[in-house]
Motif scaffolding. Structure first.
Motif, PDB file in Angstrom:
ATOM      1  N   GLY A 123       3.142  -7.949   0.182  1.00  0.00           N
ATOM      2  CA  GLY A 123       2.026  -8.304   1.054  1.00  0.00           C
ATOM      3  C   GLY A 123       1.003  -7.193   1.242  1.00  0.00           C
ATOM      4  O   GLY A 123      -0.062  -7.426   1.823  1.00  0.00           O
ATOM      5  N   LEU A 124       1.310  -5.981   0.755  1.00  0.00           N
ATOM      6  CA  LEU A 124       0.343  -4.894   0.878  1.00  0.00           C
ATOM      7  C   LEU A 124      -0.835  -5.118  -0.073  1.00  0.00           C
ATOM      8  O   LEU A 124      -0.664  -5.573  -1.202  1.00  0.00           O
ATOM      9  N   VAL A 125      -2.033  -4.787   0.388  1.00  0.00           N
ATOM     10  CA  VAL A 125      -3.232  -4.850  -0.441  1.00  0.00           C
ATOM     11  C   VAL A 125      -3.197  -3.651  -1.379  1.00  0.00           C
ATOM     12  O   VAL A 125      -2.946  -2.523  -0.945  1.00  0.00           O
ATOM     13  N   VAL A 126      -3.449  -3.893  -2.666  1.00  0.00           N
ATOM     14  CA  VAL A 126      -3.403  -2.824  -3.667  1.00  0.00           C
ATOM     15  C   VAL A 126      -4.829  -2.414  -4.020  1.00  0.00           C
ATOM     16  O   VAL A 126      -5.632  -3.221  -4.488  1.00  0.00           O
ATOM     17  N   LEU A 127      -5.126  -1.138  -3.760  1.00  0.00           N
ATOM     18  CA  LEU A 127      -6.438  -0.568  -4.054  1.00  0.00           C
ATOM     19  C   LEU A 127      -6.288   0.542  -5.081  1.00  0.00           C
ATOM     20  O   LEU A 127      -5.308   1.284  -5.059  1.00  0.00           O
ATOM     21  N   THR A 128      -7.289   0.683  -5.948  1.00  0.00           N
ATOM     22  CA  THR A 128      -7.295   1.822  -6.860  1.00  0.00           C
ATOM     23  C   THR A 128      -7.753   3.045  -6.081  1.00  0.00           C
ATOM     24  O   THR A 128      -8.299   2.921  -4.977  1.00  0.00           O
ATOM     25  N   VAL A 129      -7.584   4.229  -6.654  1.00  0.00           N
ATOM     26  CA  VAL A 129      -8.048   5.449  -5.988  1.00  0.00           C
ATOM     27  C   VAL A 129      -9.568   5.424  -5.812  1.00  0.00           C
ATOM     28  O   VAL A 129     -10.102   6.125  -4.956  1.00  0.00           O
ATOM     29  N   GLN A 130     -10.270   4.586  -6.604  1.00  0.00           N
ATOM     30  CA  GLN A 130     -11.720   4.430  -6.464  1.00  0.00           C
ATOM     31  C   GLN A 130     -12.079   3.373  -5.416  1.00  0.00           C
ATOM     32  O   GLN A 130     -13.252   3.131  -5.156  1.00  0.00           O
ATOM     33  N   LEU A 159      -7.214  -4.646  -6.326  1.00  0.00           N
ATOM     34  CA  LEU A 159      -6.569  -5.322  -7.452  1.00  0.00           C
ATOM     35  C   LEU A 159      -5.830  -6.583  -7.015  1.00  0.00           C
ATOM     36  O   LEU A 159      -5.463  -7.398  -7.850  1.00  0.00           O
ATOM     37  N   GLY A 160      -5.573  -6.725  -5.724  1.00  0.00           N
ATOM     38  CA  GLY A 160      -4.851  -7.886  -5.226  1.00  0.00           C
ATOM     39  C   GLY A 160      -3.823  -7.484  -4.194  1.00  0.00           C
ATOM     40  O   GLY A 160      -3.991  -6.495  -3.486  1.00  0.00           O
ATOM     41  N   VAL A 161      -2.748  -8.249  -4.159  1.00  0.00           N
ATOM     42  CA  VAL A 161      -1.705  -8.075  -3.153  1.00  0.00           C
ATOM     43  C   VAL A 161      -0.342  -8.029  -3.851  1.00  0.00           C
ATOM     44  O   VAL A 161      -0.113  -8.782  -4.806  1.00  0.00           O
ATOM     45  N   VAL A 162       0.541  -7.158  -3.375  1.00  0.00           N
ATOM     46  CA  VAL A 162       1.899  -7.102  -3.929  1.00  0.00           C
ATOM     47  C   VAL A 162       2.598  -8.418  -3.590  1.00  0.00           C
ATOM     48  O   VAL A 162       2.785  -8.744  -2.418  1.00  0.00           O
ATOM     49  N   HIS A 163       2.937  -9.174  -4.617  1.00  0.00           N
ATOM     50  CA  HIS A 163       3.641 -10.445  -4.415  1.00  0.00           C
ATOM     51  C   HIS A 163       5.145 -10.205  -4.328  1.00  0.00           C
ATOM     52  O   HIS A 163       5.815 -10.694  -3.432  1.00  0.00           O
ATOM     53  N   HIS A 164       5.660  -9.454  -5.288  1.00  0.00           N
ATOM     54  CA  HIS A 164       7.070  -9.087  -5.290  1.00  0.00           C
ATOM     55  C   HIS A 164       7.276  -7.920  -6.241  1.00  0.00           C
ATOM     56  O   HIS A 164       6.336  -7.473  -6.888  1.00  0.00           O
ATOM     57  N   LEU A 165       8.493  -7.419  -6.282  1.00  0.00           N
ATOM     58  CA  LEU A 165       8.854  -6.352  -7.207  1.00  0.00           C
ATOM     59  C   LEU A 165       9.961  -6.853  -8.106  1.00  0.00           C
ATOM     60  O   LEU A 165      10.668  -7.808  -7.760  1.00  0.00           O
TER      61      LEU A 165
END
Length: 151
Positions: A83-90, A94-100
């Protein structure tokens, strides 16, 4: 059964489970269990018939998060990352962590697009702290990665 605990038989340390199947939740108590090949076999309190036990196949097992041990700083449970929002260092989303998922060499973040993401691609990012994963901020719900969005 298959367990996502590490080690795999770590699930046996929890007695009170909730089985989630077809949207229904059922509390159960695991009375005994052991490793069996690549999986685990368990006995659930009140279930002595094999056919009744088969009805639990495919159920997800959840344990109370309060029962989970505290982790050292910098380590996280998978459910905390989902559920965490995934951002690049810039700063690109990129989206949201769905699962691992486990791959053997390292865990992989499955990142699905969101309304804020730069495109509608699903991405598989290696979960490599300090290499790919640069920052995890549970309070703000963000995970920062050093990752080329074109990859």
């Amino acid at each position: 059964m298959y367990s996502y605990t590490d080690p795999i038989d770590g699930i046996l340390g929890y007695r009170n489970w909730t089985l989630v199947q077809d949207g229904k939740r059922r509390p159960v108590k695991m009375t005994e269990g052991r490793r069996h090949g690549a999986g685990i076999v368990v006995q659930i309190d009140g279930v002595s018939d094999r056919e009744v036990a088969r009805t639990y196949c495919g159920a997800e097992i959840v344990v109370p998060t309060a029962d989970l041990p505290d982790l050292p700083a910098g380590e996280f449970y998978w459910h905390q990352l989902e559920g965490l929002v995934v951002l690049t260092v810039q700063g690109e989303c990129l989206g949201v962590v769905h699962h691992l998922m486990e791959t053997g060499s390292n865990d992989v973040l499955v990142v699905r697009p969101s309304s804020e993401s730069i495109d509608q691609r699903e991405r598989l990012l290696p979960y490599l702290p300090d290499q790919v994963v640069r920052e995890i901020d549970l309070a703000s719900g963000k995970l920062v990665v050093d990752w080329d969005p074109e990859f």
